[in-house]
Scaffold this motif. Structure first.
Motif, PDB file in Angstrom:
ATOM      1  N   GLU A  21     -32.160  27.536  -3.453  1.00 47.17           N
ATOM      2  CA  GLU A  21     -32.388  28.249  -2.194  1.00 47.17           C
ATOM      3  C   GLU A  21     -32.535  27.205  -1.105  1.00 47.17           C
ATOM      4  OE1 GLU A  21     -34.871  32.045  -1.710  1.00 47.17           O
ATOM      5  OE2 GLU A  21     -36.151  30.435  -0.979  1.00 47.17           O
ATOM      6  N   ARG A  22     -31.585  27.232  -0.152  1.00 48.35           N
ATOM      7  CA  ARG A  22     -31.611  26.214   0.898  1.00 48.35           C
ATOM      8  C   ARG A  22     -31.958  26.891   2.223  1.00 48.35           C
ATOM      9  NH1 ARG A  22     -30.487  21.503  -1.896  1.00 48.35           N
ATOM     10  NH2 ARG A  22     -28.257  21.737  -2.103  1.00 48.35           N
ATOM     11  N   ARG A  23     -33.072  26.440   2.767  1.00 50.83           N
ATOM     12  CA  ARG A  23     -33.490  26.940   4.079  1.00 50.83           C
ATOM     13  C   ARG A  23     -33.048  25.961   5.156  1.00 50.83           C
ATOM     14  NH1 ARG A  23     -37.341  31.018   4.166  1.00 50.83           N
ATOM     15  NH2 ARG A  23     -37.892  31.700   2.075  1.00 50.83           N
ATOM     16  N   TYR A  64     -21.168  26.658 -13.959  1.00 57.92           N
ATOM     17  CA  TYR A  64     -20.672  27.521 -12.884  1.00 57.92           C
ATOM     18  C   TYR A  64     -21.815  28.175 -12.121  1.00 57.92           C
ATOM     19  CZ  TYR A  64     -20.823  31.276 -16.480  1.00 57.92           C
ATOM     20  OH  TYR A  64     -21.189  32.146 -17.469  1.00 57.92           O
ATOM     21  N   ARG A  65     -21.561  28.315 -10.832  1.00 56.97           N
ATOM     22  CA  ARG A  65     -22.561  28.863  -9.912  1.00 56.97           C
ATOM     23  C   ARG A  65     -21.908  29.880  -8.989  1.00 56.97           C
ATOM     24  NH1 ARG A  65     -25.863  23.523  -7.569  1.00 56.97           N
ATOM     25  NH2 ARG A  65     -26.898  23.070  -9.543  1.00 56.97           N
ATOM     26  N   THR A  66     -22.606  30.963  -8.705  1.00 56.83           N
ATOM     27  CA  THR A  66     -22.215  31.785  -7.569  1.00 56.83           C
ATOM     28  C   THR A  66     -23.059  31.311  -6.388  1.00 56.83           C
ATOM     29  OG1 THR A  66     -23.845  33.456  -8.197  1.00 56.83           O
ATOM     30  CG2 THR A  66     -21.567  33.864  -8.838  1.00 56.83           C
ATOM     31  N   THR A  67     -22.467  31.346  -5.214  1.00 60.29           N
ATOM     32  CA  THR A  67     -23.204  30.930  -4.019  1.00 60.29           C
ATOM     33  C   THR A  67     -23.028  31.994  -2.952  1.00 60.29           C
ATOM     34  OG1 THR A  67     -22.824  28.623  -4.563  1.00 60.29           O
ATOM     35  CG2 THR A  67     -23.482  29.076  -2.304  1.00 60.29           C
ATOM     36  N   ILE A  68     -24.106  32.265  -2.240  1.00 62.03           N
ATOM     37  CA  ILE A  68     -24.084  33.243  -1.148  1.00 62.03           C
ATOM     38  C   ILE A  68     -24.493  32.496   0.113  1.00 62.03           C
ATOM     39  CG2 ILE A  68     -25.098  35.394  -0.288  1.00 62.03           C
ATOM     40  CD1 ILE A  68     -26.066  35.405  -3.513  1.00 62.03           C
ATOM     41  N   MET A  80     -23.586  26.776   6.888  1.00 63.06           N
ATOM     42  CA  MET A  80     -22.760  26.064   5.894  1.00 63.06           C
ATOM     43  C   MET A  80     -23.658  25.455   4.821  1.00 63.06           C
ATOM     44  SD  MET A  80     -22.063  22.822   8.376  1.00 63.06           S
ATOM     45  CE  MET A  80     -23.447  21.845   8.985  1.00 63.06           C
ATOM     46  N   THR A  81     -23.040  24.975   3.753  1.00 59.46           N
ATOM     47  CA  THR A  81     -23.787  24.264   2.714  1.00 59.46           C
ATOM     48  C   THR A  81     -23.942  22.799   3.130  1.00 59.46           C
ATOM     49  OG1 THR A  81     -21.753  23.790   1.488  1.00 59.46           O
ATOM     50  CG2 THR A  81     -22.971  25.778   0.859  1.00 59.46           C
ATOM     51  N   LYS A  82     -24.857  22.094   2.465  1.00 58.00           N
ATOM     52  CA  LYS A  82     -25.026  20.664   2.758  1.00 58.00           C
ATOM     53  C   LYS A  82     -23.720  19.921   2.498  1.00 58.00           C
ATOM     54  CE  LYS A  82     -28.636  18.290   1.137  1.00 58.00           C
ATOM     55  NZ  LYS A  82     -29.786  17.757   1.887  1.00 58.00           N
ATOM     56  N   GLY A  83     -23.131  20.176   1.348  1.00 55.71           N
ATOM     57  CA  GLY A  83     -21.913  19.473   0.934  1.00 55.71           C
ATOM     58  C   GLY A  83     -22.266  18.213   0.163  1.00 55.71           C
ATOM     59  N   HIS A  84     -21.381  17.854  -0.733  1.00 54.29           N
ATOM     60  CA  HIS A  84     -21.666  16.700  -1.594  1.00 54.29           C
ATOM     61  C   HIS A  84     -20.399  16.111  -2.197  1.00 54.29           C
ATOM     62  CE1 HIS A  84     -21.661  20.329  -4.141  1.00 54.29           C
ATOM     63  NE2 HIS A  84     -21.030  19.547  -5.002  1.00 54.29           N
ATOM     64  N   ALA A  91     -13.176  17.031 -10.521  1.00 53.58           N
ATOM     65  CA  ALA A  91     -12.692  18.194  -9.776  1.00 53.58           C
ATOM     66  C   ALA A  91     -13.691  19.351  -9.776  1.00 53.58           C
ATOM     67  CB  ALA A  91     -11.373  18.662 -10.371  1.00 53.58           C
ATOM     68  N   GLU A  92     -13.428  20.305  -8.893  1.00 51.51           N
ATOM     69  CA  GLU A  92     -14.215  21.536  -8.844  1.00 51.51           C
ATOM     70  C   GLU A  92     -13.261  22.690  -8.523  1.00 51.51           C
ATOM     71  OE1 GLU A  92     -18.070  21.039  -7.316  1.00 51.51           O
ATOM     72  OE2 GLU A  92     -18.335  23.120  -6.689  1.00 51.51           O
ATOM     73  N   PHE A  93     -13.561  23.840  -9.065  1.00 58.17           N
ATOM     74  CA  PHE A  93     -12.735  25.045  -8.876  1.00 58.17           C
ATOM     75  C   PHE A  93     -13.544  26.088  -8.106  1.00 58.17           C
ATOM     76  CE2 PHE A  93     -11.809  29.363 -10.366  1.00 58.17           C
ATOM     77  CZ  PHE A  93     -10.441  29.447 -10.203  1.00 58.17           C
ATOM     78  N   TYR A  94     -12.965  26.635  -7.047  1.00 62.59           N
ATOM     79  CA  TYR A  94     -13.649  27.643  -6.231  1.00 62.59           C
ATOM     80  C   TYR A  94     -12.873  28.945  -6.255  1.00 62.59           C
ATOM     81  CZ  TYR A  94     -17.099  24.687  -3.892  1.00 62.59           C
ATOM     82  OH  TYR A  94     -18.180  23.899  -3.603  1.00 62.59           O
ATOM     83  N   TYR A  95     -13.603  30.042  -6.233  1.00 61.22           N
ATOM     84  CA  TYR A  95     -12.959  31.367  -6.215  1.00 61.22           C
ATOM     85  C   TYR A  95     -13.721  32.282  -5.252  1.00 61.22           C
ATOM     86  CZ  TYR A  95     -10.973  35.761  -7.822  1.00 61.22           C
ATOM     87  OH  TYR A  95     -10.330  36.968  -7.867  1.00 61.22           O
ATOM     88  N   LEU A 144     -17.493  31.695  -6.286  1.00 63.68           N
ATOM     89  CA  LEU A 144     -17.826  31.098  -7.578  1.00 63.68           C
ATOM     90  C   LEU A 144     -17.339  29.658  -7.563  1.00 63.68           C
ATOM     91  CD1 LEU A 144     -18.627  31.529 -10.662  1.00 63.68           C
ATOM     92  CD2 LEU A 144     -16.197  31.989 -11.027  1.00 63.68           C
ATOM     93  N   ALA A 145     -18.131  28.744  -8.073  1.00 61.67           N
ATOM     94  CA  ALA A 145     -17.717  27.339  -8.178  1.00 61.67           C
ATOM     95  C   ALA A 145     -17.916  26.872  -9.616  1.00 61.67           C
ATOM     96  CB  ALA A 145     -18.541  26.477  -7.226  1.00 61.67           C
ATOM     97  N   VAL A 146     -16.942  26.135 -10.132  1.00 57.92           N
ATOM     98  CA  VAL A 146     -17.002  25.630 -11.511  1.00 57.92           C
ATOM     99  C   VAL A 146     -16.788  24.120 -11.481  1.00 57.92           C
ATOM    100  CG1 VAL A 146     -16.075  25.870 -13.852  1.00 57.92           C
ATOM    101  CG2 VAL A 146     -15.907  27.798 -12.257  1.00 57.92           C
ATOM    102  N   GLY A 152     -22.640  15.656 -11.479  1.00 52.32           N
ATOM    103  CA  GLY A 152     -23.780  15.185 -10.676  1.00 52.32           C
ATOM    104  C   GLY A 152     -23.544  15.387  -9.184  1.00 52.32           C
ATOM    105  N   HIS A 153     -24.567  15.802  -8.474  1.00 56.25           N
ATOM    106  CA  HIS A 153     -24.456  16.040  -7.024  1.00 56.25           C
ATOM    107  C   HIS A 153     -24.880  14.791  -6.256  1.00 56.25           C
ATOM    108  CE1 HIS A 153     -24.258  20.114  -8.498  1.00 56.25           C
ATOM    109  NE2 HIS A 153     -23.963  20.569  -7.299  1.00 56.25           N
ATOM    110  N   ASP A 154     -23.950  14.211  -5.528  1.00 54.76           N
ATOM    111  CA  ASP A 154     -24.253  13.039  -4.696  1.00 54.76           C
ATOM    112  C   ASP A 154     -24.230  13.492  -3.233  1.00 54.76           C
ATOM    113  OD1 ASP A 154     -24.225  10.702  -3.187  1.00 54.76           O
ATOM    114  OD2 ASP A 154     -22.208  10.096  -3.821  1.00 54.76           O
TER     115      ASP A 154
HETATM  116  C1  M6P Z   1     -21.293  25.479  -4.863  1.00 55.05           C
HETATM  117  C2  M6P Z   1     -21.135  24.297  -5.760  1.00 55.05           C
HETATM  118  C3  M6P Z   1     -22.504  23.853  -6.210  1.00 55.05           C
HETATM  119  C4  M6P Z   1     -23.395  23.601  -5.003  1.00 55.05           C
HETATM  120  C5  M6P Z   1     -23.464  24.818  -4.110  1.00 55.05           C
HETATM  121  C6  M6P Z   1     -24.261  24.565  -2.834  1.00 55.05           C
HETATM  122  O1  M6P Z   1     -21.789  26.499  -5.636  1.00 55.05           O
HETATM  123  O2  M6P Z   1     -20.447  23.271  -5.113  1.00 55.05           O
HETATM  124  O3  M6P Z   1     -22.397  22.687  -6.996  1.00 55.05           O
HETATM  125  O4  M6P Z   1     -24.677  23.207  -5.404  1.00 55.05           O
HETATM  126  O5  M6P Z   1     -22.149  25.206  -3.759  1.00 55.05           O
HETATM  127  O6  M6P Z   1     -23.788  23.451  -2.147  1.00 55.05           O
HETATM  128  P1  M6P Z   1     -24.649  22.106  -1.943  1.00 55.05           P
HETATM  129  O7  M6P Z   1     -25.070  21.634  -3.325  1.00 55.05           O
HETATM  130  O8  M6P Z   1     -23.696  21.150  -1.287  1.00 55.05           O
HETATM  131  O9  M6P Z   1     -25.837  22.428  -1.135  1.00 55.05           O
END
Ligand code: M6P
Ligand code: ZN
Length: 182
Positions: A21-23, A64-68, A80-84, A91-95, A144-146, A152-154
């Protein structure tokens, strides 16, 4: 053991293992308009949430993660998300599952690409491309992201350079602006 999860277009996953949960207060520096971000961070809205399946973060596994990503803006810049990057370039797969949004990608050399991620579209993020998602609509953006269990998240290396493009609301919809160097 094999297992199944049920994904909802609202983004929930049943069962799930972890929720990110990102505020806004967690990512004030990510937005171009710091003053607007700081002001909005006082109420500290949730910008996005992610649900993860119970997959080990180990080689050969696929996490795999769902993200809202909720709709909203900081100034005229969309939520937006932070991004990494990944610690291990992989690689990563998005749907796309619901709403309207964009996947922004950038190499360590500063090459930038974006792909829209509407419902039903898959986008492939090759190894070495940092990735951020942006909600350009006015409803929840769900996807969805796989990715590999040992990826690892950098966050640090893309935070250092920043993404070279910012996605803002223009008169005719989303506009892609060259970011001011940080
Ligand atoms: C996607 C994927 C996850 C990521 C999430 C949120 O689901 O890329 O790995 O954690 O988005 O993005 P972030 O980690 O950059 O905050
Ligand atoms: Zn990733």
């Amino acid at each position: 053991m094999p297992f199944a999860t049920d994904l909802d277009v609202g983004g929930s996953m049943t069962p799930h293992n972890l929720v990110v949960e990102r505020r806004l207060s967690h990512m004030v520096d990510a937005y171009a308009d710091r003053a607007a971000a700081q002001e909005l961070a006082a109420a500290d809205p949730i910008v996005y949430r992610a649900y993860e399946a119970a997959v080990p973060h180990e080689t050969d596994h696929l996490v795999y993660r769902t993200t809202i990503v909720h709709p909203g803006r900081v100034g005229d810049e969309f939520y937006m998300t932070k991004g990494h990057h990944h610690h291990r370039d992989s690689a990563e797969f998005y749907y796309g599952m619901a709403g309207t949004g964009v996947l922004l990608m950038q190499t360590r050399d500063g090459e930038v690409r974006h792909e829209e991620l509407p419902v039903g579209r898959a986008v492939y993020v090759p190894p070495g491309w940092a990735h951020r998602t942006i909600n350009t609509g006015d409803t929840d953006f769900v996807f969805l992201a796989v990715f590999f269990g040992d990826a690892g998240h950098d966050y640090a290396s893309i935070e250092e350079t920043g993404f070279a493009v910012r996605v803002k609301e223009g008169a005719m919809g989303a506009v892609y602006e060259q970011a001011v160097t940080r």
